[in-house]
Every structure is written in structure tokens, then in C-alpha cells.
Design a protein around this motif. Sequence first.
Motif, short mmCIF file in Angstrom:
data_model
loop_
_atom_site.label_atom_id
_atom_site.label_comp_id
_atom_site.label_asym_id
_atom_site.label_seq_id
_atom_site.Cartn_x
_atom_site.Cartn_y
_atom_site.Cartn_z
N GLU A 1 34.67 41.75 27.95
CA GLU A 1 35.78 42.72 28.01
C GLU A 1 37.11 42.03 27.75
OE1 GLU A 1 35.57 44.75 31.75
OE2 GLU A 1 33.57 45.56 31.30
N TRP A 2 37.31 40.83 28.31
CA TRP A 2 38.56 40.09 28.11
C TRP A 2 38.75 39.77 26.63
CZ3 TRP A 2 40.22 35.39 26.26
CH2 TRP A 2 41.55 35.06 26.55
N LEU A 3 37.68 39.29 25.99
CA LEU A 3 37.77 38.96 24.56
C LEU A 3 38.01 40.20 23.72
CD1 LEU A 3 34.96 36.28 24.34
CD2 LEU A 3 37.38 35.91 23.83
N ASP A 4 37.36 41.30 24.07
CA ASP A 4 37.60 42.55 23.33
C ASP A 4 39.07 42.98 23.46
OD1 ASP A 4 35.01 42.77 22.42
OD2 ASP A 4 34.39 44.20 23.97
N ALA A 5 39.62 42.84 24.65
CA ALA A 5 41.03 43.20 24.86
C ALA A 5 41.96 42.26 24.10
CB ALA A 5 41.36 43.18 26.36
N GLU A 6 41.63 40.97 24.09
CA GLU A 6 42.44 39.97 23.38
C GLU A 6 42.52 40.27 21.89
OE1 GLU A 6 44.55 36.97 23.81
OE2 GLU A 6 44.46 38.15 25.63
N ARG A 7 41.42 40.68 21.34
CA ARG A 7 41.40 40.93 19.90
C ARG A 7 41.84 42.34 19.56
NH1 ARG A 7 36.77 43.39 17.71
NH2 ARG A 7 35.09 43.70 19.20
N GLY A 8 42.15 43.14 20.60
CA GLY A 8 42.69 44.48 20.37
C GLY A 8 41.64 45.50 19.99
N ALA A 9 40.41 45.29 20.45
CA ALA A 9 39.33 46.21 20.11
C ALA A 9 39.45 47.55 20.82
CB ALA A 9 37.98 45.58 20.42
N TRP A 10 40.17 47.57 21.93
CA TRP A 10 40.29 48.82 22.67
C TRP A 10 41.68 49.27 22.59
CZ3 TRP A 10 35.64 50.34 23.10
CH2 TRP A 10 34.62 49.44 23.29
#
Length: 142
Positions: A133-142
Motif C-alpha cells: 500500500e505504501w509503494l502504491d501510494a508513493e507511485r500515485g496509484a490511488w
Amino acid sequence: MQLQSIVTTPAAVGSAISDEEAGALARTTVNLFKAWNLTDLEACILLGGMSARTWARWKTGARWKEGGIGRIDRDLRTRMAHLMGIHKGLRYLFTEPARGYAWIRKPNATFGGQSALDLMLRGEISDLAAMREWLDAERGAW
């Protein structure tokens, strides 16, 4: 202006990982752990306390073709899916794969000076989910 109805598609959220998919995840996980340069102990912890003997069989790949890798339960399937999500997130963040592989072990101020691997090695499935989840948030996936 007249509103148009929207055609909805049923979501496949929570769909079970098939045995065939689990086998593919297992083979890919072995390769990912090689790229991450994990020790056998680290691999076993990330895989939910897998026995060293089972991990050794997975690494040799001798039984992949026979389908004799053993039972892959739901917890292990979910762990491997999270690990692939973490890998995917790193591939999006780093254009050079080697940088993403190295990032796993580097101390990170965001994690209080610990590495991502340190956090994941706490052994809980929730640690893998949180990193994903942290990596998804970092890359702006959400």
C-alpha cells in the motif's frame, strides 16, 4: 441534457488464486528472492514461516513440472501476491530494476531508518500488505 445509464461490470475483488496461478506465483517468487538477494531464512520468514526444507525444494525447481511443490494455502498465496505487488510498485518507481532490488535493503528515513525488508521481516502478512500500500501510494496509484 439527458443522462445515460451506465453499464456496470461485476468486480472480481476477492477472487481466489487458482492452483495454476499459485504455482506461477511460487516460481516467480523464487526468482524475485534471487533478485532481492535474500537469505534462505529471510525467504522463509517472508513466506510465512515456510520450512527450510520446503524452501530448498522450491529453489531447486525439481518438482515444478510434476506439480509436486506441495500445498499452497490461502495465506501463502496472499503473501506471494503482495510480494508481486511490491515488486510491481518498485518497477514503476525505479526505471533501473537493480535500483529497486537494492532499495529493499537500504535504510529509509520514512521507516525510522529501517529498510523495507526490515519491516517486512516482522513476519506478519499485514506488514507485506502495508508495504504494498505504501509503494502504491508513493507511485500515485490511488
